[in-house]
Design a protein around this motif. Structure first.
Motif, PDB file in Angstrom:
ATOM      1  N   UNK A 238      -2.039   5.003   2.977  1.00  0.00           N
ATOM      2  CA  UNK A 238      -2.935   4.450   2.650  1.00  0.00           C
ATOM      3  C   UNK A 238      -4.250   4.904   2.361  1.00  0.00           C
ATOM      4  N   UNK A 239      -5.518   4.772   1.623  1.00  0.00           N
ATOM      5  CA  UNK A 239      -6.494   5.233   1.825  1.00  0.00           C
ATOM      6  C   UNK A 239      -7.349   4.263   1.063  1.00  0.00           C
ATOM      7  N   UNK A 240      -8.924   4.050   1.441  1.00  0.00           N
ATOM      8  CA  UNK A 240      -9.747   3.252   0.781  1.00  0.00           C
ATOM      9  C   UNK A 240      -9.965   3.554  -0.483  1.00  0.00           C
ATOM     10  N   UNK A 241      -9.856   2.468  -1.349  1.00  0.00           N
ATOM     11  CA  UNK A 241     -10.040   2.549  -2.787  1.00  0.00           C
ATOM     12  C   UNK A 241     -10.988   1.421  -3.457  1.00  0.00           C
ATOM     13  N   UNK A 242     -11.852   1.616  -4.222  1.00  0.00           N
ATOM     14  CA  UNK A 242     -12.633   0.715  -5.028  1.00  0.00           C
ATOM     15  C   UNK A 242     -11.699   0.261  -6.361  1.00  0.00           C
ATOM     16  N   UNK A 243     -11.429  -1.107  -6.207  1.00  0.00           N
ATOM     17  CA  UNK A 243     -10.351  -1.194  -7.451  1.00  0.00           C
ATOM     18  C   UNK A 243     -11.301  -1.856  -8.537  1.00  0.00           C
ATOM     19  N   UNK A 244     -11.060  -1.306  -9.622  1.00  0.00           N
ATOM     20  CA  UNK A 244     -11.856  -1.705 -10.888  1.00  0.00           C
ATOM     21  C   UNK A 244     -10.946  -2.258 -11.946  1.00  0.00           C
ATOM     22  N   UNK A 245      -9.773  -2.431 -11.663  1.00  0.00           N
ATOM     23  CA  UNK A 245      -8.944  -3.047 -12.608  1.00  0.00           C
ATOM     24  C   UNK A 245      -7.735  -4.013 -11.985  1.00  0.00           C
ATOM     25  N   UNK A 246      -7.605  -5.058 -12.336  1.00  0.00           N
ATOM     26  CA  UNK A 246      -6.768  -6.152 -11.557  1.00  0.00           C
ATOM     27  C   UNK A 246      -6.926  -7.420 -12.313  1.00  0.00           C
ATOM     28  N   UNK A 254     -17.111  -5.933 -11.612  1.00  0.00           N
ATOM     29  CA  UNK A 254     -16.793  -6.691 -10.314  1.00  0.00           C
ATOM     30  C   UNK A 254     -15.709  -6.016  -9.706  1.00  0.00           C
ATOM     31  N   UNK A 255     -15.925  -4.993  -8.938  1.00  0.00           N
ATOM     32  CA  UNK A 255     -14.833  -4.166  -8.204  1.00  0.00           C
ATOM     33  C   UNK A 255     -14.660  -4.844  -6.845  1.00  0.00           C
ATOM     34  N   UNK A 256     -13.394  -4.491  -6.436  1.00  0.00           N
ATOM     35  CA  UNK A 256     -12.933  -5.171  -5.164  1.00  0.00           C
ATOM     36  C   UNK A 256     -12.712  -4.027  -4.018  1.00  0.00           C
ATOM     37  N   UNK A 257     -13.448  -3.939  -2.979  1.00  0.00           N
ATOM     38  CA  UNK A 257     -12.998  -2.867  -1.920  1.00  0.00           C
ATOM     39  C   UNK A 257     -11.699  -3.146  -1.196  1.00  0.00           C
ATOM     40  N   UNK A 258     -10.811  -2.268  -1.550  1.00  0.00           N
ATOM     41  CA  UNK A 258      -9.504  -2.381  -1.272  1.00  0.00           C
ATOM     42  C   UNK A 258      -8.971  -1.079  -0.938  1.00  0.00           C
ATOM     43  N   UNK A 259      -7.650  -0.766  -1.080  1.00  0.00           N
ATOM     44  CA  UNK A 259      -6.815   0.297  -0.672  1.00  0.00           C
ATOM     45  C   UNK A 259      -5.801   0.616  -1.657  1.00  0.00           C
ATOM     46  N   UNK A 260      -5.301   1.856  -1.564  1.00  0.00           N
ATOM     47  CA  UNK A 260      -4.298   2.284  -2.851  1.00  0.00           C
ATOM     48  C   UNK A 260      -3.633   3.609  -2.119  1.00  0.00           C
TER      49      UNK A 260
END
Length: 386
Positions: A238-246, A254-260
């Motif tokens: 895993x790595x930190x990832x700013x999610x911009x599609x969901x 309206x991004x979500x600080x998450x992982x990918x």
């Protein structure tokens, strides 16, 4: 993820393994038909495989037959048996190369897997949580009903990693078993379970978002060092990832600080014909604009999103392609060589172990994991899995 990659020792592999035909190739040469396995028909991975298949049909007359599978066993068994050319797999391909979890079994062991390409785009890999519960972080999942997908170590490991971020384990939640990934989302909508691991753009998550329960995605604070340490101890890819599609209201605004991590991971066995491997990666890059918008997440196959020093080795012909276009460095080659040495060591260790292995399944697994860890440590590698 890169932190794990950099922990692996570096050696050299002879480039003579590359065929002269590939070295001199300039055009795409693909068979008339190909067979792939992928996630189920309602997954983003399946949709991407269809989009790529349409591109290959339109440009090269190659017909791609896609076999959907509900779990890792059904996706990877045809690849192991040589009945398909490729698998648009998840992180279970990494487990397969390492010979751990479901692959720590007499019928499996470490698999000689090679990467063709991966997709890492604007989506994340996360727990889709019913939106009516008010869950904001993984710690809020305590006491909730969490889906466990039988036969799918990859999804379950992802769930375990998210729980770990919040300081939780399976003992802190109510585990609800499902026979397949899609069924777990039917369960959330029906009110029988509260969360299931997925990509943020997958159709089941969109369906959940449109249901009366709605969907939410737990926030992973990028500054929570202890949370990330716990998560990476469980799943170091895993790595930190700013999610911009969901699904839901996730967007660039309206991004979500998450992982990918990459999904899908398109893998083949190491003996896939060089021309096929070379032709596929060249076709994917040359015709990127033709399929990048045809499925959620397909934008992630762009060259700029390829992590060339990840946790799995690339097919030799793919390496040759990256060399030809000037994207391959000495550091990448050293990392590639290290991964292949690691994989060869695992295969040698497995072959020696299997000759006198315990017959009891649990004893077999415990003995293999111990033999595996010892061999890796003795050679200067991090076992990662114990």
């Amino acid at each position: 993820m890169r932190q794990l990659s950099q922990s692996l020792a570096l050696i050299a592999l002879p480039l003579s393994l590359l065929s002269a035909g590939v070295t001199q190739a300039a055009e795409v040469e693909l068979p008339r038909t190909m067979a792939w396995t992928a996630y189920g028909t309602n997954s983003s991975g399946y949709a991407q495989a269809v989009a790529i298949g349409n591109m290959l049909q339109n440009h090269y007359g190659t017909s791609v037959r896609i076999l959907p599978g509900d779990n890792d066993v059904s996706r990877m068994t045809p690849l192991k048996q040589g009945r398909v050319d490729l698998c648009a797999c998840g992180i279970a391909s990494y487990y397969g190369a390492e010979g751990v979890m479901m692959f720590a079994h007499p019928d499996w062991g470490p698999q000689p897997i090679r990467v063709l390409t991966t997709s890492t785009a604007s989506f994340g890999l996360s727990l889709a949580v019913a939106g009516d519960l008010g869950v904001e972080t993984p710690a809020d999942l305590a006491g909730k009903r969490i889906a466990y997908i039988r036969g799918d170590d990859a999804l379950n490991k992802g769930t375990e990693a998210y729980l770990a971020f919040g300081g939780l384990t399976w003992d802190d939640v109510e585990r609800v078993d499902y026979p397949g990934y899609a069924r777990s989302f039917d369960g959330i909508i029906a009110g029988d379970v509260d969360a299931s691991f997925t990509t943020t753009v997958t159709p089941p998550a969109q369906q959940l978002a449109s249901s009366p329960r709605g969907v939410s995605w737990p926030v992973l604070d990028p500054d929570d060092a202890e949370g990330w340490e716990r998560m990476l101890a469980v799943a170091p890819y895993f790595q930190p990832h700013e999610v911009t599609a969901g699904a839901g209201d996730v967007s660039a605004d309206n991004p979500v600080p998450s992982a990918s991590y990459p999904y899908p991971i398109v893998v083949a066995n190491q003996d896939l014909d060089d021309k096929v491997a070379y032709g596929l990666i060249k076709a994917l890059q040359d015709n990127y604009d033709d399929y990048k918008d045809a499925a959620p997440g397909a934008v992630g196959y762009a060259l700029e999103y390829q992590d060339l020093t990840w946790v799995l080795p690339f097919h030799d012909a793919v390496v040759e392609y990256y060399k030809e276009i000037g994207e391959w460095t000495d550091e990448m080659q050293a990392h590639q060589d290290s991964l292949i040495e690691r994989q060869e060591l695992l295969l040698e260790t497995w072959n020696a172990f299997i000759e006198d292995a315990p017959s009891d399944e649990e004893a077999f697994r415990d003995a293999w994991m111990q033999a595996r860890a010892t061999a890796l440590r003795d050679a200067g590698f991090d076992p990662v899995f114990e």
